[in-house]
Scaffold this motif. Structure first.
Motif, PDB file in Angstrom:
ATOM      1  N   ARG A   1       0.161  -1.176   0.002  1.00 57.86           N
ATOM      2  CA  ARG A   1      -0.207   0.423   0.072  1.00 57.86           C
ATOM      3  C   ARG A   1       0.446   1.868   0.072  1.00 57.86           C
ATOM      4  NH1 ARG A   1      -2.113  -4.922   0.670  1.00 57.86           N
ATOM      5  NH2 ARG A   1      -4.288  -4.923   0.207  1.00 57.86           N
TER       6      ARG A   1
ATOM      7  N   ALA B   1      -6.357  -3.650   8.935  1.00 60.40           N
ATOM      8  CA  ALA B   1      -7.975  -3.379   9.258  1.00 60.40           C
ATOM      9  C   ALA B   1      -8.098  -5.179   9.766  1.00 60.40           C
ATOM     10  CB  ALA B   1      -8.331  -3.111   7.850  1.00 60.40           C
TER      11      ALA B   1
ATOM     12  N   ASP C   1      -3.384   6.325  -3.098  1.00 62.22           N
ATOM     13  CA  ASP C   1      -4.185   6.083  -2.369  1.00 62.22           C
ATOM     14  C   ASP C   1      -4.249   4.500  -3.449  1.00 62.22           C
ATOM     15  OD1 ASP C   1      -6.191   4.142  -1.545  1.00 62.22           O
ATOM     16  OD2 ASP C   1      -7.707   5.038  -1.910  1.00 62.22           O
TER      17      ASP C   1
ATOM     18  N   VAL D   1     -12.727  -9.897   3.835  1.00 62.72           N
ATOM     19  CA  VAL D   1     -12.619  -8.392   3.052  1.00 62.72           C
ATOM     20  C   VAL D   1     -13.852  -8.359   1.470  1.00 62.72           C
ATOM     21  CG1 VAL D   1     -10.610  -8.386   3.741  1.00 62.72           C
ATOM     22  CG2 VAL D   1     -10.609  -9.510   1.673  1.00 62.72           C
TER      23      VAL D   1
ATOM     24  N   ASP E   1     -12.317  -1.019   1.407  1.00 64.09           N
ATOM     25  CA  ASP E   1     -11.358  -1.003   3.467  1.00 64.09           C
ATOM     26  C   ASP E   1     -12.453  -1.902   3.922  1.00 64.09           C
ATOM     27  OD1 ASP E   1      -9.419   0.502   2.697  1.00 64.09           O
ATOM     28  OD2 ASP E   1     -11.357   2.113   2.025  1.00 64.09           O
ATOM     29  N   SER E   2     -13.250  -2.507   3.897  1.00 61.22           N
ATOM     30  CA  SER E   2     -14.514  -3.507   4.138  1.00 61.22           C
ATOM     31  C   SER E   2     -14.244  -4.826   4.496  1.00 61.22           C
ATOM     32  CB  SER E   2     -15.365  -3.770   3.774  1.00 61.22           C
ATOM     33  OG  SER E   2     -16.097  -2.158   3.425  1.00 61.22           O
TER      34      SER E   2
ATOM     35  N   GLN F   1      -5.034   1.347  -2.880  1.00 63.84           N
ATOM     36  CA  GLN F   1      -6.367   0.006  -2.700  1.00 63.84           C
ATOM     37  C   GLN F   1      -7.478   0.786  -2.707  1.00 63.84           C
ATOM     38  OE1 GLN F   1      -5.217  -1.578   1.467  1.00 63.84           O
ATOM     39  NE2 GLN F   1      -7.633  -0.680   1.893  1.00 63.84           N
TER      40      GLN F   1
ATOM     41  N   ARG G   1      -8.110  -5.439  -1.929  1.00 61.23           N
ATOM     42  CA  ARG G   1      -8.584  -6.036  -0.387  1.00 61.23           C
ATOM     43  C   ARG G   1      -8.264  -4.895   0.780  1.00 61.23           C
ATOM     44  NH1 ARG G   1      -6.456 -10.492   1.963  1.00 61.23           N
ATOM     45  NH2 ARG G   1      -7.832 -11.834   0.723  1.00 61.23           N
ATOM     46  N   ALA G   2      -8.435  -5.518   1.645  1.00 58.22           N
ATOM     47  CA  ALA G   2      -8.054  -4.530   2.329  1.00 58.22           C
ATOM     48  C   ALA G   2      -6.973  -5.573   3.385  1.00 58.22           C
ATOM     49  CB  ALA G   2      -9.853  -4.503   3.583  1.00 58.22           C
ATOM     50  N   THR G   3      -6.303  -3.911   4.344  1.00 55.23           N
ATOM     51  CA  THR G   3      -5.141  -4.609   4.506  1.00 55.23           C
ATOM     52  C   THR G   3      -5.196  -5.362   5.818  1.00 55.23           C
ATOM     53  OG1 THR G   3      -5.439  -2.679   6.360  1.00 55.23           O
ATOM     54  CG2 THR G   3      -4.429  -2.341   4.159  1.00 55.23           C
TER      55      THR G   3
END
Length: 386
Positions: free
Chosen positions: A136, A152, A359, A278, A364-365, A361, A147-149
């Motif tokens: 990221r 997260a 950004d 995710v 973030d979900s 990515q 995908r989210a990290t």
């Protein structure tokens, strides 16, 4: 002084004069991506799942005439989830100049080994199946994450276990490499934020199921929950053995584990195991992108059942298609990456991704699911979205 990559390519020309250095994966009628991922071995369900979803997206587009008159193809290569093999394949892809970009890589250690090669060559690196933070980095303009990290995901775990369930004692099992240590760092940070520390930790070696020592060390602490950062086969071995030993904490897994593969490996021992996700529920056809995915999946493989991994592959493929459309008819790697830089918002129908300066990515979900007694999945009701 020539770069290592330049020397590599020069050597490849000498050794493999049959390689085409003409088109960067683009012709008047075709555009070709390369996937380097685990297609065999203990993590194979992840690579094959991503490949299946990517192909479903690409074949759906091809059936509608392709993109700007070009059919989309993908060559998949097996790295066995080992960085050295991944490097060899990516070096061959770069030397061959027969692919527009890399797509659907699987894993943190393999991506850590190959992303720098792709970045040096200004080769698109699209939708790796990992939540590692280093990908990221806003300076990586050739990288596009879906995908989210993992940070997260691990925060969502601890929020649920500690804040909502009131648990006081958390242990961790993690794969002893870059992937596992990213997860360890995320869990440690989330606990420290709450004035807590790990009750115990255990590790295992990548591409093995040697988890007994880790299990015995963790069991001594008798934690309320064991959070797990690993692949489905060793994780399943840990949980099944723990239950045989009457050790029954709450088990929580990261999305990378491969949810359906884990449920299948666990069988009757799977009930109650939590997995963070995710992407949307692959069975919820009220979400437009999921309905399209189900149709596309059936078209490419009538025997394939929906799951989280192939849905992520499909979403990644759909993102790549949107970039191809935005890049225009005069397609090159450079125009592809220009389109990546200017993507902004992408609406796939129930899945919205936003990219911009600094950004790379899209989503973030994070949400939690639980394996049911029948081996299916249900949402975990939490105190709020993560």
């Amino acid at each position: 002084m020539a770069s290592k990559l330049s020397l590599l390519i020069a050597g490849a020309v000498a050794l493999f004069p049959g390689f085409s250095f003409a088109n960067g994966g683009v012709s008047d009628t075709q555009v070709t991506f390369a996937q380097v991922a685990a297609l065999e071995g203990p993590a194979s369900a992840l690579g094959t799942g991503m490949r299946l979803g990517l192909n479903a997206a690409f074949e759906e587009a091809n059936a509608a005439g392709g993109v700007h008159g070009r059919m989309i193809q993908m060559d998949s290569m097996d790295d066995g989830y080992e960085p050295d093999r991944s490097i060899q394949h990516v070096q061959s892809v770069l030397a061959g100049n027969a692919h527009i970009g890399l797509i659907g890589a699987v894993g943190t250690p393999t991506s850590a080994a190959t992303q720098p090669l792709a970045t040096e060559a200004n080769m698109p690196f699209i939708g790796p199946f990992t939540g590692a933070g280093f990908l990221r980095d806003p300076s990586l303009t050739n990288v596009m994450n879906v995908r989210a990290t993992y940070a997260a995901e691990t925060e969502a775990w601890i929020k649920h276990l500690v804040d909502e369930q009131g648990m006081k004692s958390i242990a961790i099992l993690y794969q002893d490499d870059g992937f596992g240590r990213v997860g360890l760092a995320g869990v440690t940070k989330a606990l420290e934020k709450r004035g807590m520390s790990l009750a115990a930790e255990g590790t295992y070696t990548r591409n093995t199921t040697a988890v007994k020592g880790a299990l015995l060390a963790i069991r001594k602490a008798q934690p309320d929950a064991v959070v797990m950062v690993g692949a489905y086969k060793p994780v399943a071995e840990f949980i099944k053995t723990a239950k045989k030993l009457k050790f029954n904490p709450t088990f929580v897994n990261i999305s990378f584990v491969g949810s359906v593969a884990l449920a299948n490996e666990l069988g009757d021992a799977g009930e109650g195991v939590i997995i963070s996700q995710v992407v949307p529920f692959p069975w919820d056809d009220s979400v437009p992108v999921v309905a399209r995915y189900q149709t596309a999946l059936a078209a490419v493989d009538a025997s394939a059942a929906p799951d989280f991994v192939s849905l992520e592959g499909y979403i990644t493929g759909r993102l790549a298609i949107e970039v191809l459309r935005a890049a225009g008819k005069e397609l090159t790697r450079e125009s592809f990456l220009t389109a990546v830089a200017n993507m902004g918002s992408v609406d796939l129908g129930g899945v919205n991704m936003t990219f911009g300066p600094g950004d790379n990515q899209g989503m973030d979900s994070v949400f939690l699911t639980r394996i049911t007694a029948s081996g299916s999945f249900e949402p975990v009701v939490t105190g709020g979205s993560s």
